[in-house]
Design a protein around this motif. Structure first.
Motif, PDB file in Angstrom:
ATOM      1  N   ALA A   1       0.995  -1.172  -0.111  1.00 42.26           N
ATOM      2  CA  ALA A   1       0.585  -0.165  -0.331  1.00 42.26           C
ATOM      3  C   ALA A   1       0.525   1.369   0.380  1.00 42.26           C
ATOM      4  O   ALA A   1       0.627   2.658  -0.839  1.00 42.26           O
ATOM      5  CB  ALA A   1      -0.736  -0.501   1.425  1.00 42.26           C
ATOM      6  N   SER A   2       2.122   1.564   0.639  1.00 42.95           N
ATOM      7  CA  SER A   2       3.058   2.623   0.534  1.00 42.95           C
ATOM      8  C   SER A   2       3.760   3.123  -0.730  1.00 42.95           C
ATOM      9  O   SER A   2       3.857   3.316  -1.044  1.00 42.95           O
ATOM     10  CB  SER A   2       3.838   1.540   1.489  1.00 42.95           C
ATOM     11  N   ASP A   3       3.648   1.623  -1.178  1.00 42.42           N
ATOM     12  CA  ASP A   3       4.600   1.723  -2.676  1.00 42.42           C
ATOM     13  C   ASP A   3       4.005   2.166  -3.477  1.00 42.42           C
ATOM     14  O   ASP A   3       3.980   3.112  -4.231  1.00 42.42           O
ATOM     15  CB  ASP A   3       4.941   0.093  -3.016  1.00 42.42           C
ATOM     16  N   PHE A   4       2.120   1.548  -3.448  1.00 44.51           N
ATOM     17  CA  PHE A   4       1.130   1.425  -4.566  1.00 44.51           C
ATOM     18  C   PHE A   4       0.728   2.974  -3.824  1.00 44.51           C
ATOM     19  O   PHE A   4       1.341   4.202  -5.502  1.00 44.51           O
ATOM     20  CB  PHE A   4      -0.391   0.913  -4.319  1.00 44.51           C
ATOM     21  N   THR A   5       1.082   3.691  -2.725  1.00 43.95           N
ATOM     22  CA  THR A   5       0.894   5.738  -2.527  1.00 43.95           C
ATOM     23  C   THR A   5       1.380   6.086  -3.142  1.00 43.95           C
ATOM     24  O   THR A   5       1.282   7.441  -3.718  1.00 43.95           O
ATOM     25  CB  THR A   5       0.201   5.715  -1.577  1.00 43.95           C
ATOM     26  N   LEU A   6       2.908   5.824  -2.820  1.00 42.35           N
ATOM     27  CA  LEU A   6       4.087   6.396  -3.340  1.00 42.35           C
ATOM     28  C   LEU A   6       4.242   6.900  -4.969  1.00 42.35           C
ATOM     29  O   LEU A   6       5.003   7.561  -5.167  1.00 42.35           O
ATOM     30  CB  LEU A   6       5.633   6.724  -2.170  1.00 42.35           C
ATOM     31  N   HIS A   7       3.509   5.837  -5.162  1.00 40.72           N
ATOM     32  CA  HIS A   7       3.929   5.405  -6.787  1.00 40.72           C
ATOM     33  C   HIS A   7       3.512   4.723  -7.757  1.00 40.72           C
ATOM     34  O   HIS A   7       3.114   3.269  -7.918  1.00 40.72           O
ATOM     35  CB  HIS A   7       5.591   4.481  -7.004  1.00 40.72           C
ATOM     36  N   PRO A   8       2.576   6.064  -7.763  1.00 37.28           N
ATOM     37  CA  PRO A   8       0.773   5.484  -8.445  1.00 37.28           C
ATOM     38  C   PRO A   8       1.342   4.835 -10.492  1.00 37.28           C
ATOM     39  O   PRO A   8       2.392   5.703 -10.417  1.00 37.28           O
ATOM     40  CB  PRO A   8       0.679   6.881  -8.371  1.00 37.28           C
ATOM     41  N   ILE A   9       0.532   3.794 -10.414  1.00 40.36           N
ATOM     42  CA  ILE A   9       0.228   2.720 -11.410  1.00 40.36           C
ATOM     43  C   ILE A   9       0.246   3.427 -12.324  1.00 40.36           C
ATOM     44  O   ILE A   9      -0.860   3.777 -12.108  1.00 40.36           O
ATOM     45  CB  ILE A   9      -0.027   1.598 -11.201  1.00 40.36           C
ATOM     46  N   THR A  10       0.892   3.471 -13.412  1.00 41.38           N
ATOM     47  CA  THR A  10       0.393   4.321 -14.640  1.00 41.38           C
ATOM     48  C   THR A  10       0.274   3.839 -15.577  1.00 41.38           C
ATOM     49  O   THR A  10      -0.962   4.175 -16.540  1.00 41.38           O
ATOM     50  CB  THR A  10       0.874   5.862 -14.862  1.00 41.38           C
ATOM     51  N   ASP A  11       0.475   2.838 -15.975  1.00 41.82           N
ATOM     52  CA  ASP A  11       0.847   1.831 -16.896  1.00 41.82           C
ATOM     53  C   ASP A  11       0.148   0.576 -16.700  1.00 41.82           C
ATOM     54  O   ASP A  11       0.131  -0.227 -15.283  1.00 41.82           O
ATOM     55  CB  ASP A  11       2.049   1.345 -17.469  1.00 41.82           C
ATOM     56  N   ILE A  12      -0.973  -0.081 -17.358  1.00 36.97           N
ATOM     57  CA  ILE A  12      -1.545  -1.738 -16.384  1.00 36.97           C
ATOM     58  C   ILE A  12      -1.936  -1.826 -18.504  1.00 36.97           C
ATOM     59  O   ILE A  12      -2.327  -1.857 -19.726  1.00 36.97           O
ATOM     60  CB  ILE A  12      -2.935  -1.525 -16.617  1.00 36.97           C
ATOM     61  N   ASP A  13      -1.072  -3.174 -18.812  1.00 36.72           N
ATOM     62  CA  ASP A  13      -1.087  -4.450 -19.725  1.00 36.72           C
ATOM     63  C   ASP A  13      -1.842  -4.992 -19.176  1.00 36.72           C
ATOM     64  O   ASP A  13      -1.980  -5.759 -18.707  1.00 36.72           O
ATOM     65  CB  ASP A  13       0.337  -4.398 -20.293  1.00 36.72           C
ATOM     66  N   THR A  14      -2.950  -5.998 -20.159  1.00 38.13           N
ATOM     67  CA  THR A  14      -3.695  -6.869 -20.711  1.00 38.13           C
ATOM     68  C   THR A  14      -3.389  -8.224 -21.490  1.00 38.13           C
ATOM     69  O   THR A  14      -3.281  -7.436 -22.857  1.00 38.13           O
ATOM     70  CB  THR A  14      -5.191  -6.057 -19.518  1.00 38.13           C
TER      71      THR A  14
END
Length: 316
Positions: free
Chosen positions: A257-270
């Motif tokens: 959660a800390s990592d996601f908050t500090l470094h938001p995910i901008t790219d998602i491949d499906t």
């Protein structure tokens, strides 16, 4: 559907509801969000994820249409890979009718639909089945049921989530909506994602699941940066805590959660499995209509997507 297997929800929201100061540290070693079937380490239901690597973590995301019964089939199966250094997410949706070998199935039929693996042995047998058929290791699992999705959407987006709603879904689900761009609440969004009564069947479901996940990702990160979103997090956590099961510890949740908050995910491949031209429709006596997959083609697609290069294989 298991849009709600949205890893962001599970990791970001569970943390605020599972670190109450009155909880003992011993109890917090493992996260008992929902009582799970038999916890002994020698029990086949106990989850034995592979040791987490330093760079890429694979989460098994399972969506369940549970109505209180002891066993239920997984309605949606996804593998979400989080790249720690690149802060990138790759999402593989495995179609539930994929006809695969189920390890130690203890049945006259060693092959069955992949969602039967969950029914027979929970997340652990599903993990083994994915490893057996696609040669992909799973490190953690997150399981969430329908009501968790509905409640979360309604709290996160009280005004609804915008989709392009076709008449076919309106008619099938009995929605009081007009076709076109519409905002759907949690239950309506669930109906939208689960619809399968058209020519695309489950293939259309997979598209909508991935569409909704991307939309919810944007909504989530927009909300948690606002004052209203911060105030809503405890209630979201409380609601989700009643509908989620995971092997993640409190320490794991805090870390991710800390990592996601500090470094938001901008790219998602499906990616969808089976890939285009990687399956044939077949009917078998014990399982009904199945997708008989081309093992070599789908294994290579999965490996290329998660291990070698983040290039989506499906171009539909």
């Amino acid at each position: 559907m298991r849009t709600y297997q949205i890893i962001f929800f599970c990791l970001l929201f569970c943390i605020s509801g599972c670190t109450h100061p009155n909880e003992s540290s011993d109890k917090e070693k493992t996260l008992h969000i929902k009582e799970y079937t038999q916890k002994q380490t020698n029990n086949p239901y106990t989850f034995h994820g592979i040791k987490e690597p330093t760079d890429k973590v694979n989460f098994l995301i399972v969506g369940v249409d549970s109505r209180g019964e002891k066993k239920s089939r997984s309605d949606v199966i996804m593998v979400a890979q989080y790249h720690k250094k690149a802060h990138h997410l790759r999402l593989v949706s495995i179609m539930r009718d994929s006809y695969v070998t189920i390890p130690a199935a203890n049945t006259a039929y060693p092959k069955n639909k992949i969602n039967a693996a969950y029914y027979m042995g929970g997340p652990e047998l599903l993990r083994k089945t994915i490893a057996k058929n696609f040669h992909i290791d799973i490190h953690h699992y997150i399981e969430i049921d329908f009501q968790g999705f509905v409640h979360t959407v309604d709290l996160l987006a009280p005004k609804g989530i915008t989709v392009d709603l076709p008449q076919s879904i309106i008619s099938d689900m009995g929605m009081q909506k007009k076709p076109g761009i519409q905002k759907l609440n949690g239950q309506e969004l669930l109906d939208y994602a689960r619809f399968r009564h058209d020519a695309e069947s489950d293939f259309g479901r997979i598209k909508r699941q991935q569409e909704i996940l991307l939309t919810l990702k944007d909504t989530l990160f927009s909300e948690i940066t606002s004052l209203n979103g911060v105030l809503t997090l405890p209630q979201l956590a409380k609601n989700l805590s009643e509908h989620i099961s995971t092997d993640l510890s409190i320490e794991d949740l805090i870390r991710f959660a800390s990592d996601f908050t500090l470094h938001p995910i901008t790219d998602i491949d499906t990616l969808r499995i089976p890939v285009e031209n990687g399956y044939t429709n077949k009917r078998v006596r014990h399982a009904g209509l199945v997708l008989e997959i081309n093992e070599e083609l789908n294994q290579e697609a999965m490996r290329s997507f998660l291990i070698e290069a983040p290039t989506p294989v499906n171009h539909e």
